[in-house]
Each structure stands twice: as C-alpha cells, then as structure tokens.
Design an enzyme around this catalytic site. Sequence first.
Site, PDB file in Angstrom:
ATOM      1  N   THR A   1      -6.645   7.298   6.726  1.00 26.12           N
ATOM      2  CA  THR A   1      -6.409   6.453   5.678  1.00 26.12           C
ATOM      3  C   THR A   1      -7.798   5.796   5.288  1.00 26.12           C
ATOM      4  OG1 THR A   1      -6.164   4.657   7.511  1.00 26.12           O
ATOM      5  CG2 THR A   1      -4.309   5.502   6.746  1.00 26.12           C
ATOM      6  N   GLY A   2      -7.768   5.026   4.031  1.00 28.50           N
ATOM      7  CA  GLY A   2      -9.087   4.448   3.464  1.00 28.50           C
ATOM      8  C   GLY A   2      -9.496   5.302   2.327  1.00 28.50           C
TER       9      GLY A   2
ATOM     10  N   THR B   1       1.401   7.051   0.577  1.00 30.10           N
ATOM     11  CA  THR B   1       0.653   5.822   0.213  1.00 30.10           C
ATOM     12  C   THR B   1       0.963   5.567  -1.388  1.00 30.10           C
ATOM     13  OG1 THR B   1      -1.622   5.281  -0.509  1.00 30.10           O
ATOM     14  CG2 THR B   1      -1.068   7.297  -0.889  1.00 30.10           C
TER      15      THR B   1
ATOM     16  N   ARG C   1      -4.801   9.764 -11.012  1.00 22.81           N
ATOM     17  CA  ARG C   1      -5.767   9.846  -9.774  1.00 22.81           C
ATOM     18  C   ARG C   1      -4.881  10.187  -8.436  1.00 22.81           C
ATOM     19  NH1 ARG C   1      -6.092   7.269  -4.489  1.00 22.81           N
ATOM     20  NH2 ARG C   1      -8.452   7.462  -3.854  1.00 22.81           N
TER      21      ARG C   1
ATOM     22  N   SER D   1       0.777  -1.338  -0.079  1.00 23.31           N
ATOM     23  CA  SER D   1       0.044  -0.057  -0.164  1.00 23.31           C
ATOM     24  C   SER D   1       0.723   1.308  -0.057  1.00 23.31           C
ATOM     25  CB  SER D   1      -0.787   0.024   1.280  1.00 23.31           C
ATOM     26  OG  SER D   1      -0.260   0.091   2.437  1.00 23.31           O
TER      27      SER D   1
ATOM     28  N   THR E   1      -2.407   3.043   3.288  1.00 23.49           N
ATOM     29  CA  THR E   1      -1.865   4.187   3.424  1.00 23.49           C
ATOM     30  C   THR E   1      -0.963   3.951   4.733  1.00 23.49           C
ATOM     31  OG1 THR E   1      -3.355   5.145   2.201  1.00 23.49           O
ATOM     32  CG2 THR E   1      -1.986   6.684   3.734  1.00 23.49           C
TER      33      THR E   1
HETATM   34  N1  GLY Z   1      -6.248   6.992   1.367  1.00 21.22           N
HETATM   35  C1  GLY Z   1      -5.436   6.501   0.323  1.00 21.22           C
HETATM   36  C2  GLY Z   1      -5.895   7.002  -0.941  1.00 21.22           C
HETATM   37  O1  GLY Z   1      -7.229   6.906  -1.094  1.00 21.22           O
HETATM   38  O2  GLY Z   1      -5.398   7.157  -2.027  1.00 21.22           O
END
Ligand code: GLY
Length: 354
Positions: free
Chosen positions: A258-259, A225, A235, A82, A207
């Site tokens: 995170t998430g 991340t 993105r 990640s 992350t």
């Molecule tokens: N929280 C990491 C992402 O969505 O890129």
Amino acid sequence: MDTLNRRTFLAASAASVPFLSAMSSASSRASQPGPSRPLAISSRNGTPAVKRTMELLRGGADPLEAIVAGITLVEDDPNDMSVGYGGLPNEQGVVELDASVMHGRNHKAGAVAALQSIRNPAQVALEVLRRTDHVLLVGEGALAFAKAVGFKPQNLLTDQAREAWLRWKQQLNPRDDWLDKDQQVDTKPARSGGGGPPPHIPFTHGTIHCSAVDANGDLGACTSTSGLSYKLPGRVGDSPIIGAGMFVDNEVGSAGATGRGEAVIQSCGAFQAIQHMADGDDPTEACLRVLKWIAEHTKRHDLLNDRGEPNFNVIMYALRKDGAYGSAAMRKGSSFTVHDGTQARHEPCASLFE
Ligand code: GLY
C-alpha cells in the site's frame, strides 16, 4: 531484478542504524512461538477483512474466496475513503477503482483497473480470474464485463467523498474558476466566531491488501483501492498490477503493498518481496529490502526530503507459506493487521528510516 546479493546488501546496510534496528526487531520476533496456519495479514484498515477471512478459512473455504469475502466488507464501508464505495474520486469527481487477486494453487491472477460504478472491484477481479483467459481488464471494458456477469452499477460517490473533493477543488491553482475558501461568497446568516484552521481535506494513497494461508499452506492475495485521491482520470496505481500491488507464489508466499503506487510499480514491489523470501529472507527482511531498493531508486528531488530519503510512504506486507509474516514501512509509526486464529490485532511495521 535484484542487483545486490545478500552479503553485499547486509554490508551496505551496516551503516544504517534504523535499518539495523528494524532487522533486530525482526530477529527478536523469530524467537517468539513459531508460525501458525491458517493465518491472514492485511493493511491496518483490514480488521473486518481478516476476521471474515479467518472465519471462512476455519470452515474450509478456499483462501482467495475467503479473502475476497473479507475485503468486500471494507469495500462496502462508506467511511473507508480509500477503498470501494465512498472512496475518494478522481480530479473530475468520479470514483475509479482498482483491484487484483491471485490464487496460489492455480497460479492464476485477475484484475480490474479504472473501474467505475461497481462497488466491489475485488469480486470483479475474481470473476476475471475465474471466467476469462485474461488477467487485467480496464475502464469501459472492465465495466462491460462486470455488468455482463451480473454486477449492478451504482453511484459510488458518497456525500462525504464529494465534499472532500469539492474542498480539494477549492484549493486548486489561482487561474482556475473555483473560488478559494476565503474568496467564497457567504450567503448564510452571519455567525459569531468563525475563522479557525482551514478545513482538513482527506487525501489518500490508501488501499487494502490482504494475504492469507490456509491450514494446507495454500495461499491467496487481494489488493483493492480507490487509488490516489483526485488523480488524473485513467491513472492506474500498483494495486491492480500483478507483481506490484500483490503477488503470490504458492511455493514461497504472498506479498502486497500500500502507499505510493508509482513507486511500487517501478520496483515490482510484491514480486521483489517474494523473490527475497525465496532467497531466504524472512518476511520482514524481504519487505525492508524492497523499501531499500525503492529508496535507492528514487531520484526526483521533489520526492526526497532534506536527508535524501523518500518523502512518501510505502508499506510492504509479506506472508510466507509456513505462516511466518512481516510488514515494513518507509518510516516509523505504521502498523498492520494480523489474525493468527485467536484474534485480529495490530502490530507495528518495521521501518527503513526513523
Ligand atoms: N497504492 C495505491 C495507489 O497508489 O493507487
């Protein structure tokens, strides 16, 4: 940003048993020994990071320098898919990394997004903070900057991540030219047995976030991340967005997330958490309040379960200037990492929903 005052919020929450159970676990923590400094918290995958951070803090290092040194260990780990080297790639098989850092005492941030070929985006973000008048560099500009200040480009796609990406491609829509697993031509010698469950395809919004406070009460934070796995090229998630994936106000505290990054960007998650602490919430309450806001502002049906709750996870982390800390997730089962000077340990996150 926050349209609820504290009284309205708590009244509105009275019907929410999960929320109340999280609040009561927050208050029971308040009866434990008081906050201590220095202290570091991180996402669950941050045990090596908080250990290194605390070692350096105890030696008198700057909180942000200590955190970036800690996060570098996780970025370098090929088995954490990640973050950094070995992170899962975008839909074209290219690893694109995001990271941000913030220095409490100087109130200066640095960040890079969609950075290719450099394994330590947190270190590059720190150089953006140190050497430029800017906050965020992206894509080719971020790579050119990294090379200019001495980072060496390399291939970040490990065999493990490439194989995960290939398995993901094999399961794409029926009109593409990639054969599904059960359509593939087997040129290997026939084996007995076979069959079994379809291969697991790693997938992540994963992350690393780390916040730390030193003995003087100065704060720092970093979030790093590889972002959403198999994302559209370019993105950018919440991690490099100051105020979303991370924020520090040296008078108040530090926060991160995170998430699902899209939800955190659209809620200014870390900034909200800091504002809630400034208004008097303890760190766990502040995290829960952000999650409640996200839940209330999630309108798309495909992002809601049959109870009308978000079907994705976000975990918020908050550290107050005095060393009090907390974390909360959308639902039960998540944990985070704390190092209070004695040892690194995992603690359960509070949760908004069961
Ligand atoms: N929280 C990491 C992402 O969505 O890129």
